[in-house]
Write a protein that holds these residues in place. Structure first.
Motif, PDB file in Angstrom:
ATOM      1  N   THR A 219      14.750  39.883  10.839  1.00 49.27           N
ATOM      2  CA  THR A 219      15.291  38.854  11.715  1.00 49.27           C
ATOM      3  C   THR A 219      15.765  37.690  10.854  1.00 49.27           C
ATOM      4  O   THR A 219      14.960  37.088  10.134  1.00 49.27           O
ATOM      5  N   ILE A 220      17.048  37.393  10.912  1.00 43.88           N
ATOM      6  CA  ILE A 220      17.582  36.277  10.128  1.00 43.88           C
ATOM      7  C   ILE A 220      17.162  34.971  10.784  1.00 43.88           C
ATOM      8  O   ILE A 220      17.414  34.750  11.972  1.00 43.88           O
ATOM      9  N   VAL A 221      16.499  34.132  10.010  1.00 42.89           N
ATOM     10  CA  VAL A 221      16.071  32.826  10.483  1.00 42.89           C
ATOM     11  C   VAL A 221      17.183  31.814  10.237  1.00 42.89           C
ATOM     12  O   VAL A 221      17.504  31.006  11.105  1.00 42.89           O
ATOM     13  N   GLU A 222      17.763  31.845   9.049  1.00 48.39           N
ATOM     14  CA  GLU A 222      18.927  31.023   8.715  1.00 48.39           C
ATOM     15  C   GLU A 222      19.804  31.820   7.765  1.00 48.39           C
ATOM     16  O   GLU A 222      19.337  32.315   6.743  1.00 48.39           O
ATOM     17  N   ASP A 223      21.086  31.931   8.123  1.00 46.39           N
ATOM     18  CA  ASP A 223      22.022  32.696   7.308  1.00 46.39           C
ATOM     19  C   ASP A 223      22.105  32.146   5.887  1.00 46.39           C
ATOM     20  O   ASP A 223      21.970  30.937   5.672  1.00 46.39           O
ATOM     21  N   LEU A 224      22.348  33.037   4.950  1.00 48.35           N
ATOM     22  CA  LEU A 224      22.532  32.657   3.553  1.00 48.35           C
ATOM     23  C   LEU A 224      23.860  31.904   3.430  1.00 48.35           C
ATOM     24  O   LEU A 224      24.924  32.451   3.715  1.00 48.35           O
ATOM     25  N   ALA A 225      23.783  30.630   3.024  1.00 47.04           N
ATOM     26  CA  ALA A 225      24.971  29.777   2.911  1.00 47.04           C
ATOM     27  C   ALA A 225      24.648  28.591   2.013  1.00 47.04           C
ATOM     28  O   ALA A 225      23.480  28.321   1.701  1.00 47.04           O
ATOM     29  N   ALA A 226      25.664  27.873   1.603  1.00 46.30           N
ATOM     30  CA  ALA A 226      25.469  26.669   0.796  1.00 46.30           C
ATOM     31  C   ALA A 226      24.650  25.649   1.597  1.00 46.30           C
ATOM     32  O   ALA A 226      24.755  25.565   2.815  1.00 46.30           O
ATOM     33  N   SER A 227      23.812  24.904   0.886  1.00 49.04           N
ATOM     34  CA  SER A 227      22.998  23.862   1.521  1.00 49.04           C
ATOM     35  C   SER A 227      23.075  22.594   0.678  1.00 49.04           C
ATOM     36  O   SER A 227      23.702  22.584  -0.374  1.00 49.04           O
ATOM     37  N   ALA A 228      22.404  21.566   1.121  1.00 49.76           N
ATOM     38  CA  ALA A 228      22.405  20.285   0.405  1.00 49.76           C
ATOM     39  C   ALA A 228      21.756  20.398  -0.968  1.00 49.76           C
ATOM     40  O   ALA A 228      22.035  19.609  -1.854  1.00 49.76           O
ATOM     41  N   TRP A 229      20.868  21.386  -1.166  1.00 55.23           N
ATOM     42  CA  TRP A 229      20.137  21.496  -2.434  1.00 55.23           C
ATOM     43  C   TRP A 229      20.468  22.758  -3.230  1.00 55.23           C
ATOM     44  O   TRP A 229      19.953  22.942  -4.326  1.00 55.23           O
ATOM     45  N   SER A 230      21.320  23.626  -2.680  1.00 54.01           N
ATOM     46  CA  SER A 230      21.552  24.898  -3.352  1.00 54.01           C
ATOM     47  C   SER A 230      22.921  25.478  -3.005  1.00 54.01           C
ATOM     48  O   SER A 230      23.381  25.325  -1.872  1.00 54.01           O
ATOM     49  N   PRO A 231      23.541  26.171  -3.961  1.00 51.42           N
ATOM     50  CA  PRO A 231      24.789  26.880  -3.658  1.00 51.42           C
ATOM     51  C   PRO A 231      24.593  28.026  -2.658  1.00 51.42           C
ATOM     52  O   PRO A 231      25.549  28.540  -2.110  1.00 51.42           O
ATOM     53  N   GLY A 232      23.341  28.418  -2.413  1.00 47.46           N
ATOM     54  CA  GLY A 232      23.042  29.457  -1.443  1.00 47.46           C
ATOM     55  C   GLY A 232      21.589  29.375  -1.019  1.00 47.46           C
ATOM     56  O   GLY A 232      20.701  29.348  -1.853  1.00 47.46           O
ATOM     57  N   PHE A 233      21.337  29.311   0.282  1.00 46.75           N
ATOM     58  CA  PHE A 233      19.989  29.237   0.839  1.00 46.75           C
ATOM     59  C   PHE A 233      19.972  30.037   2.137  1.00 46.75           C
ATOM     60  O   PHE A 233      20.900  29.961   2.939  1.00 46.75           O
ATOM     61  N   GLY A 234      18.908  30.824   2.338  1.00 46.38           N
ATOM     62  CA  GLY A 234      18.739  31.546   3.592  1.00 46.38           C
ATOM     63  C   GLY A 234      17.287  31.908   3.809  1.00 46.38           C
ATOM     64  O   GLY A 234      16.483  31.908   2.875  1.00 46.38           O
ATOM     65  N   MET A 235      16.948  32.197   5.056  1.00 46.39           N
ATOM     66  CA  MET A 235      15.588  32.610   5.415  1.00 46.39           C
ATOM     67  C   MET A 235      15.673  33.850   6.290  1.00 46.39           C
ATOM     68  O   MET A 235      16.507  33.924   7.195  1.00 46.39           O
ATOM     69  N   VAL A 236      14.787  34.809   6.030  1.00 47.48           N
ATOM     70  CA  VAL A 236      14.725  36.029   6.822  1.00 47.48           C
ATOM     71  C   VAL A 236      13.271  36.467   6.957  1.00 47.48           C
ATOM     72  O   VAL A 236      12.489  36.339   6.009  1.00 47.48           O
ATOM     73  N   THR A 237      12.912  36.942   8.149  1.00 48.25           N
ATOM     74  CA  THR A 237      11.621  37.589   8.346  1.00 48.25           C
ATOM     75  C   THR A 237      11.893  39.081   8.331  1.00 48.25           C
ATOM     76  O   THR A 237      12.654  39.587   9.165  1.00 48.25           O
ATOM     77  N   ASP A 238      11.325  39.777   7.344  1.00 49.85           N
ATOM     78  CA  ASP A 238      11.641  41.198   7.170  1.00 49.85           C
ATOM     79  C   ASP A 238      10.912  42.064   8.194  1.00 49.85           C
ATOM     80  O   ASP A 238      10.142  41.559   9.029  1.00 49.85           O
TER      81      ASP A 238
END
Length: 156
Positions: free
Chosen positions: A120-139
């Motif tokens: 279940t994707i919690v937050e899609d992998l995308a650029a964020s304020a602190w990183s060129p790529g950030f995402g969260m997933v519950t496997d």
């Protein structure tokens, strides 16, 4: 002095499947020992379950898992969806997340694509304020992962 911290998952009859899944995502080598391998009678209910399992990959990734004796079934595991994000805030009832940081978006995207299968994707992998790529997933095993790319935070 040197110290290594390794996530150790306490699963309920799914450790073997979880370790195979993580090996397919991160690569490397897997070690697996069952209760039967350590002398439990072959006809005992937990004999084929994992007492010690590990996936270790080049670059420093290592994760351990075992099957809690006597516990089985999805009803005893953490269920996907107990972590959500809204308005830039994370809400969860889980006691921990597993964080994986890579050097490039391409590297992190490979892990992301593997971990999201059945999850279940919690937050899609995308650029964020602190990183060129950030995402969260519950496997599919109920473990919530934070993936990000090492990078400088934006200062604008």
């Amino acid at each position: 002095m040197s110290i290594t911290v390794t996530t150790h998952l306490n699963l309920h009859g799914t450790a073997r499947e979880a370790l195979e899944f993580y090996l397919s995502v991160f690569g490397g080598e897997s070690t697996l020992t069952t209760y039967g391998d350590l002398g439990m009678p072959a006809d005992a209910p937990d004999a084929g379950r994992v007492v010690f399992g590990q996936v270790q990959a080049p670059g420093g990734f290592r994760l351990m898992a075992y099957d809690v004796p006597g516990a089985s079934g999805a009803s005893t595991t953490t269920t996907a969806g107990s972590t959500t994000r809204s308005n830039g805030m994370t809400y969860t009832d889980q006691p921990f997340f597993v964080s994986v940081r890579g050097d490039s978006l391409e590297e992190v995207r490979r892990y992301w694509e593997g971990l999201t299968v059945g999850g279940t994707i919690v937050e899609d992998l995308a650029a964020s304020a602190w990183s060129p790529g950030f995402g969260m997933v519950t496997d599919s095993f109920g473990v919530t992962w934070i993936l990000d790319v090492a990078g400088e935070a934006r200062t604008d």
